[in-house]
Design an enzyme around this catalytic site. Structure first.
Site, PDB file in Angstrom:
ATOM      1  N   LYS A  42      82.721  31.620  21.809  1.00  0.00           N
ATOM      2  CA  LYS A  42      81.502  32.339  21.831  1.00  0.00           C
ATOM      3  C   LYS A  42      81.136  31.656  19.862  1.00  0.00           C
ATOM      4  O   LYS A  42      80.241  31.806  19.781  1.00  0.00           O
ATOM      5  CB  LYS A  42      82.080  33.593  20.368  1.00  0.00           C
ATOM      6  CG  LYS A  42      82.204  35.117  21.554  1.00  0.00           C
ATOM      7  CD  LYS A  42      82.766  36.245  21.057  1.00  0.00           C
ATOM      8  CE  LYS A  42      82.953  36.986  22.213  1.00  0.00           C
ATOM      9  NZ  LYS A  42      82.575  38.578  21.293  1.00  0.00           N
ATOM     10  N   ASP A  44      77.306  42.481  20.423  1.00  0.00           N
ATOM     11  CA  ASP A  44      78.213  43.237  19.931  1.00  0.00           C
ATOM     12  C   ASP A  44      77.345  44.142  18.367  1.00  0.00           C
ATOM     13  O   ASP A  44      77.903  44.939  18.904  1.00  0.00           O
ATOM     14  CB  ASP A  44      79.597  42.455  19.650  1.00  0.00           C
ATOM     15  CG  ASP A  44      80.077  41.527  20.544  1.00  0.00           C
ATOM     16  OD1 ASP A  44      79.811  42.163  21.432  1.00  0.00           O
ATOM     17  OD2 ASP A  44      81.091  40.587  20.524  1.00  0.00           O
TER      18      ASP A  44
END
Length: 280
Positions: free
Chosen positions: A63, A99
């Protein structure tokens, strides 16, 4: 046929292919979605193949590691320095973080207000996002951590003060206080196979309105069971998992989904998860 994938290591029994294929079916788009698991240190070697995709998702441990390979960061990726969705347009890679979008869409779908007192359990990567997004929405945020997480939580409090100009409270997870308008579990406590535990005692639910657990396996954790029995409204992590995937499709293909469509996919994914668990 358009090709998409999830990169990470390890990927285990990810539900991402089932979720994204269901979303492509809703869109009427001919596309496929696969898992691409490779060890840390091999990302650069995979970049040429990734650039030929229509888009891809990113999970641990890439990420942050993927960011130097991107031409641009957008939206939440800029704020969090973390990417979970990448669009590939003519070989140009642009990173996003859906997210936070998935979290906010889940709160909206369940009519959970963030303009209230919010207690976030845990201050790791996802806990940091929950705390910052809640503060951005006007919540009075408390972050509850164990002693080992106090330094990270204090750092998060400083970050929120500097970026948003507001104060949050840091407390011991064994004495979280309350009641709260919303309790959010950002810890892995209660995740399968260790389903018989909860990060807090049921006392926190007395007078609390709503509880969200980011864990999606099992669909109802011990935390959520105890919260529901105490009269709280509850939502599980599958909701956020599906909504963040839907946000990726909005980026890739300009898709749009209604709450009822997402509720159907969430129910479908919970059934698939239960079947996988029974088969083990």
């Amino acid at each position: 046929m358009q090709q998409y994938e999830l990169i990470g290591y390890p990927l285990g029994h990810s539900l991402s292919p089932e979720i994204h294929r269901a979303l492509f079916a809703l869109d009427g788009i001919e596309a496929d979605y696969r898992l691409d698991s490779f060890p840390p240190g091999e990302l650069d070697a995979h970049l040429p193949d990734l650039k030929r995709l229509a888009g891809f998702n990113v999970t641990i441990p890439y990420k942050q590691a993927v960011i130097p390979a991107l031409e641009e960061l957008a939206g939440g990726a800029l704020l969090y320095g973390s990417v979970n969705t990448v669009s590939c347009r003519d070989g140009i890679l642009i990173g996003y973080n859906t997210d936070c979008t998935g979290f906010l869409r889940t709160m909206s779908a369940h009519h959970f207000s963030l303009k209230t007192s919010v207690c976030v359990l845990g201050a790791g990567g996802v806990g940091r996002m929950f705390a910052i997004e809640s503060a951005r929405q006007g919540a009075q945020v408390t972050v509850a951590v164990r002693k080992s997480g106090r330094e990270k939580a204090n750092g998060l409090a400083r970050e929120i003060r500097e970026k948003l100009g507001c104060e949050i409270t840091v407390c011991d997870i064994d004495r979280p206080g309350g009641p709260y308008g919303l309790v959010i579990n950002a810890t892995p406590v209660g995740m399968s196979p260790n389903t018989g535990v909860s990060p807090v005692t049921a006392a926190i639910f007395s007078g609390t309105d709503a509880v969200f657990d980011c864990i999606y396996n099992p669909a109802e954790t011990r935390l959520l069971k105890e919260a529901r029995l105490a009269g709280c409204r509850v939502a599980g992590g599958m909701d956020m998992l599906v909504w963040q995937a839907a946000a990726a499709h909005e980026i890739w293909n300009g898709s749009h989904y209604e709450d009822a469509q997402m509720a159907g996919i969430i129910a479908q994914m919970n059934e698939i998860l239960a079947a996988k668990e029974d088969a083990q």
